[in-house]
Design a protein around this motif. Sequence first.
Motif, short mmCIF file in Angstrom:
data_model
loop_
_atom_site.label_atom_id
_atom_site.label_comp_id
_atom_site.label_asym_id
_atom_site.label_seq_id
_atom_site.Cartn_x
_atom_site.Cartn_y
_atom_site.Cartn_z
N GLU A 1 7.04 -3.02 -3.32
CA GLU A 1 6.54 -3.15 -1.95
C GLU A 1 5.05 -3.47 -1.95
OE1 GLU A 1 10.20 -0.57 -1.74
OE2 GLU A 1 8.46 -0.74 -3.03
N ASP A 2 4.30 -2.83 -2.86
CA ASP A 2 2.87 -3.11 -2.95
C ASP A 2 2.62 -4.55 -3.41
OD1 ASP A 2 2.37 -0.49 -2.24
OD2 ASP A 2 2.34 0.20 -4.32
N MET A 3 3.45 -5.06 -4.28
CA MET A 3 3.29 -6.44 -4.73
C MET A 3 3.46 -7.42 -3.58
SD MET A 3 5.27 -6.39 -8.39
CE MET A 3 4.83 -5.19 -9.65
N ILE A 4 4.42 -7.15 -2.70
CA ILE A 4 4.60 -8.03 -1.54
C ILE A 4 3.39 -7.93 -0.62
CG2 ILE A 4 6.03 -8.41 0.51
CD1 ILE A 4 8.44 -7.67 -1.10
N SER A 5 2.83 -6.73 -0.47
CA SER A 5 1.60 -6.59 0.32
C SER A 5 0.46 -7.37 -0.29
CB SER A 5 1.23 -5.11 0.44
OG SER A 5 2.26 -4.35 1.03
N ASP A 6 0.38 -7.42 -1.63
CA ASP A 6 -0.67 -8.19 -2.29
C ASP A 6 -0.53 -9.68 -2.00
OD1 ASP A 6 -1.93 -6.01 -3.51
OD2 ASP A 6 -0.51 -6.02 -5.17
N VAL A 7 0.69 -10.18 -2.03
CA VAL A 7 0.91 -11.62 -1.88
C VAL A 7 0.78 -12.06 -0.43
CG1 VAL A 7 2.55 -13.49 -2.38
CG2 VAL A 7 2.39 -11.55 -3.91
N ASN B 1 6.00 4.99 0.85
CA ASN B 1 5.59 3.65 0.44
C ASN B 1 6.56 2.63 1.00
OD1 ASN B 1 5.17 1.84 -2.69
ND2 ASN B 1 4.05 1.67 -0.80
N ALA B 2 6.01 1.56 1.55
CA ALA B 2 6.80 0.43 2.05
C ALA B 2 5.88 -0.79 2.05
CB ALA B 2 7.36 0.72 3.45
N VAL B 3 6.38 -1.90 2.52
CA VAL B 3 5.56 -3.10 2.61
C VAL B 3 4.47 -2.86 3.64
CG1 VAL B 3 5.54 -5.57 3.10
CG2 VAL B 3 7.50 -4.54 1.94
N ASN B 4 3.20 -3.09 3.25
CA ASN B 4 2.02 -2.85 4.08
C ASN B 4 1.87 -1.37 4.46
OD1 ASN B 4 1.54 -5.61 4.03
ND2 ASN B 4 2.62 -5.97 5.95
#
Length: 872
Positions: A560-566, A531-534
């Motif tokens: 990391e998933d939250m940053i992908s969401d935003v 898991n990482a950003v994107n």
Amino acid sequence: MPALVVWEPLLAAGDDLHLLSVIRICLYLAEIALVIPITYYVVTNTHDPSPFVKFGCVRSVDTFHNWKIMAEAMCIFTIIGSVIATVISFAICRVSRRGTPTDTAPRRLLVPLCKCNMVPVLLMKFTVLVLVGIITFSTNKYCSCVQNSLGLDDEVVGRNACPAAREWFEMVRVFLFMLAFDVFVPIVLFFCILKSRASRRLFRNVRPQREKAAEDDYRWWQRCCQTCCECSSLMTCYMFGGQRITAARYVDVAIALTAFFEDRGALDIVPSDVAAALVCLMTIQRQKQIDCRNELLKEGGGIYAKDKKFFGKLWSTMKVSKVNSRRQQQKLLSMDIESGISKQNDEPKVSGSKQQHFEEAVDKQSLSDCEQRDEVESNDLLQTHTSSSNNLTDEELADVLAMLNSSDNEILSNVRFNEERQDGEMTFRPTVRRKLDAENSFDRQVLSEGARYCRVALAAYSWMMYLWTSRCIGCCELSAITLCELCMCRPRYCRSRDHIKGDNLCAWKQTSVLKTLGIEERDFLFANFRNAVNVCPYIVLVDRRCRNILIVIRGTLSFEDMISDVTINPDPLDEVGEEFGFDGIGEFCHRGMLEAAKYVHDDMEARKVLHNAFEDHPEFNLRIMGHSLGAGVAAVLGLMMRKEYPQLRCLCFSPPGCVFTERTAKESKEYIWAYVLHNDIIPRLSYQSLANLRNDVIEMIARIKVPKHKVFAKNMRFRSESNIQDPSKILHERESIPQSAFYSQFSDYMERQKGREKHKVLQVRMICPGKICQLYRTSEKLNNVPCSPIIMCLKCIPATLGLARTQKYTVLWTEAEDLSEICISSSMMSDHFPYNVARALQVAAEAVGVFDIKTTEINSNEDMQEGEKKRS
């Protein structure tokens, strides 16, 4: 202004000090209640210390009496100071209850009262704290000398001679702790204000004012996001990630948040103002929905009587419901006849196995043909409004109105009251949506696969969700499995695990998936838990019962998933369409989900996961599924892989509301089924809906005409429609907002926002993908408690343990336009929880009769044995 300015603007408004003042009053009364008995014991303590002078415990008898007089004076001074502080806090409490969030004139006395409370009272409290600390320290020193001089044999005499050895002295220590808390918290706040003022003055001297306004907001958001993620990761021991996020990853988040909340200091808003505005907005939404329904139920249809298209759809729905009810009655009648005939036959009919299988196949084929014929008939009836909606006769209109006004108006369950925007104003309008039919084969298949595979999407959250749903014994089960494998000298991490990437040392992620789905390890084809950003974790499984290859993508679980969401900026699909063979010209997609879908596709292609899977199972189909962020990634991945696998289908559970632009989203109805639970906020989230919510909240703040505490007190208690307060009692009309300094700020802010509508993010409108199936809870209660997301999350615990009350659901086919606005509700967060979605789909499928408890296990032992026979 809403905010309170003493020396610097604070995060609290003047009308927020009501609750804080009540807490301080209680603290001061507790101090007084402690000091009064302490004063009594100090005054009544009359022992003679002269025998201890020779031991050096007391310099002289006069010294002891001077200390006693000082202690008595300090007790009286403390009582007087606490009474003064109580009076000032009571005055702050009374004054803070006046006015409205924008009318601050009745609260003009708060500034001198707060300054008096923070300077003279604080100095007095600090002085008392120092003197009480000195007296307590000296008393403890005297008592220790007395104990050492007398020895253990005279312990009772020492306890009588020493105040610190008595029980009442414990109250002194408690009072000292309370006093320290009351003093140091305001001192820390005071120094933070002084530090903020000093840093702002220094920065203003170094940088020009215009450059500071733009750069400071950007840097502030980036620093806040980074600090929040780092602190949260540290407090959770990095269970939810965060250790691999670099500072550069916060750039897109800071840009998006700065652009969304940009006001250049024009708006003076605090968090409590936003909370009060959300309460008012929730009340208005509920009241307008009720008014819209009551208007529709009026005799003659009310203002909607001229809407022939709406009543044409309603008439078509009524015809379909009549046909379905007639079908169901005939089916029940035929079942009764067959059961009666079977009872009359004393001996069972004997036939060969081939003949029996042939008859079952004929029955299944005839049933399939019947269901297809019923589906065609239902679709023909539903499409009649497109050709004859404007030609609805008076008799047909009278039938529809009679059905609406009847006591048993089942047709009203097909009507949804959705929010619309007309010149920026929020309105509601009735919309007819088709209810999923229990006799329709397509609808049954949608509910069956949704209930079946939502459990699979739930399992993608691995061991964390397994611990949540395993009734408090999941940790013991996983630990027992790990210990058994260690005792058998065959731990998972020692085996060849080329098909598992990113699992922990105990292999809990894979084990939890196997336990949740009840499958064997050979059906677990591949998993990448990294898991990482994107970068989203995903699993590839085999469903032998339904003959499908499953790609399961995990939803939001880590930082990391939250940053992908935003990362919400739209990316064009032109180049992606050329690469994967679809028309992406002029279309856009969510950037974070597109990057995650590319990663999953490239990773599977590099490892030849699907190639090997379809070599072993060439007759199987492909299913892609996910929940939340995983649903959006699954939709994009399905778009990319559809040319290579034309029979694939995507099942998106609670997908985000900003995945594709309109044309691509409508085309995706051919292969995407989306499932939305009631008031779930995530399928309604888009930049446009958030911008509308932001503007509505700011407008609500300007329209509030009562004190803020009354907004919370009178609008957090209603549970039914009869208890909803009239919004006109707490809000000004939209056309008659009184002039104030905040209203001028609001007008300037709205003008600036209109100038920003040319921004690319606002021009590109992205919506929810696929054919949307929405589950509505049917209940008389409204459950609109605005502060209840935490309470609703706690309600998930009895649901997980199987102790919650079973809900009933009405399942409708809905459109993405119905999810264009955010509905404020107490369940808008809990409706997104994956376990609640899975449970709702299970209940809805059980009501239709298409859910089998065996669907929780993908592959049973019978299916495995049957597959082995076919392969042999």
